[in-house]
Design an enzyme around this catalytic site. Structure first.
Site, PDB file in Angstrom:
ATOM      1  NE  ARG A   1      35.381  46.125  48.848  1.00 19.94           N
ATOM      2  CZ  ARG A   1      35.332  45.735  47.569  1.00 19.94           C
ATOM      3  NH1 ARG A   1      34.200  45.370  47.031  1.00 19.94           N
ATOM      4  NH2 ARG A   1      36.432  45.726  46.835  1.00 19.94           N
TER       5      ARG A   1
ATOM      6  CG  PHE B   1      30.565  53.893  40.010  1.00 22.65           C
ATOM      7  CD1 PHE B   1      31.075  52.857  39.236  1.00 22.65           C
ATOM      8  CD2 PHE B   1      31.056  54.065  41.298  1.00 22.65           C
ATOM      9  CE1 PHE B   1      32.067  52.014  39.729  1.00 22.65           C
ATOM     10  CE2 PHE B   1      32.043  53.236  41.797  1.00 22.65           C
ATOM     11  CZ  PHE B   1      32.552  52.212  41.004  1.00 22.65           C
TER      12      PHE B   1
ATOM     13  CE  LYS C   1      25.904  50.169  36.972  1.00 24.18           C
ATOM     14  NZ  LYS C   1      27.155  50.920  36.776  1.00 24.18           N
TER      15      LYS C   1
ATOM     16  CG  ASP D   1      28.615  47.538  34.590  1.00 26.68           C
ATOM     17  OD1 ASP D   1      27.978  47.685  33.532  1.00 26.68           O
ATOM     18  OD2 ASP D   1      29.266  48.469  35.090  1.00 26.68           O
TER      19      ASP D   1
ATOM     20  CD  GLU E   1      30.023  38.850  40.576  1.00 27.71           C
ATOM     21  OE1 GLU E   1      30.098  39.633  41.550  1.00 27.71           O
ATOM     22  OE2 GLU E   1      30.905  38.772  39.713  1.00 27.71           O
ATOM     23  CG  ASP E   2      29.181  42.934  43.993  1.00 25.37           C
ATOM     24  OD1 ASP E   2      29.574  42.135  43.121  1.00 25.37           O
ATOM     25  OD2 ASP E   2      29.815  43.966  44.280  1.00 25.37           O
TER      26      ASP E   2
END
Ligand code: PRP
Length: 191
Positions: free
Chosen positions: A170, A157, A136, A108, A104-105
């Site tokens: 991106r 964000f 996060k 959150d 995963e990037d």
């Protein structure tokens, strides 16, 4: 047309530089190479956000592996998770008895990961773990804690290195903080 100056004007600043990302990706690749020696490794990239991280990660891993991809979405074009994870495209690989690492990037709220872990467990992998570039720190359930985390970041964000706002940004090499005015009034789900 958006040029580099317009991109920079949308950003509050760089949170993690391209150099720092590359150094940490190399460390994660070493850990995975060590931990999955002699295993039947399949990396599952969660599109679209993980594509750049995954591409850099695998090129620093020195063991045989396979890759497959699943496309999920829960943010639409907003900055908060809708909570409803949609599967847009599934896997082609049989995971039965394989050692699977979800890539995963960012984790959150953990909604995406919870959905994915439920879905992939039904495919009977020998093992299932998670490698995320960013976290996060909002997930309290230990069952959802990724085994591999690149950076824990604050509640801002962020965009770049695969992460988007409304599908843009991106391609930035750094991870950057987006100016709130860019997404002001755009919270929630937008297609
Ligand atoms: C992003 C990111 C993760 C997810 C994490 O995906 O790539 O998959 O959100 O958020 P969560 O922990 O709150 O669920 P998104 O739905 O924005 O799609 P994308 O990968 O195409 O950017």
């Amino acid at each position: 047309m958006t040029n580099r100056t317009e991109l920079d004007e949308a950003l509050e600043g760089v949170l993690i530089s391209a150099e720092a990302i590359q150094a940490r990706v190399a460390e994660l690749a070493s850990e995975l190479t060590r931990d999955y020696a002699d295993k039947d490794l399949v990396l599952v990239g969660v599109l679209r956000g993980s594509v750049i991280f995954l591409a850099d990660l695998v090129r620093q891993m020195t063991l045989p592996l396979e890759m497959d991809f699943i496309t999920l979405s829960s943010y639409g074009n907003g900055v908060t998770s809708s909570g409803a994870v949609r599967q847009i495209q599934g896997l082609a690989t049989d995971l039965t008895g394989r050692d699977v690492v979800i890539v995963e990037d960012i984790v959150d709220t953990g909604h995406t990961l919870a959905h994915l872990l439920r879905t992939l467990r039904k495919r009977h992998p020998a093992s299932l773990s998670v490698c995320t570039l960013l976290a996060k720190g909002n997930v309290s359930d230990p069952a959802l804690a990724p085994a591999y985390v690149g950076f824990t970041i604050p509640q801002q964000f962020v965009v770049g290195y695969g992460l988007d706002y409304a599908q843009k940004y991106r391609n930035l090499p750094d991870i950057a903080i987006l100016k709130p005015e860019v997404y002001a009034g755009q919270d929630g789900e937008h297609e």
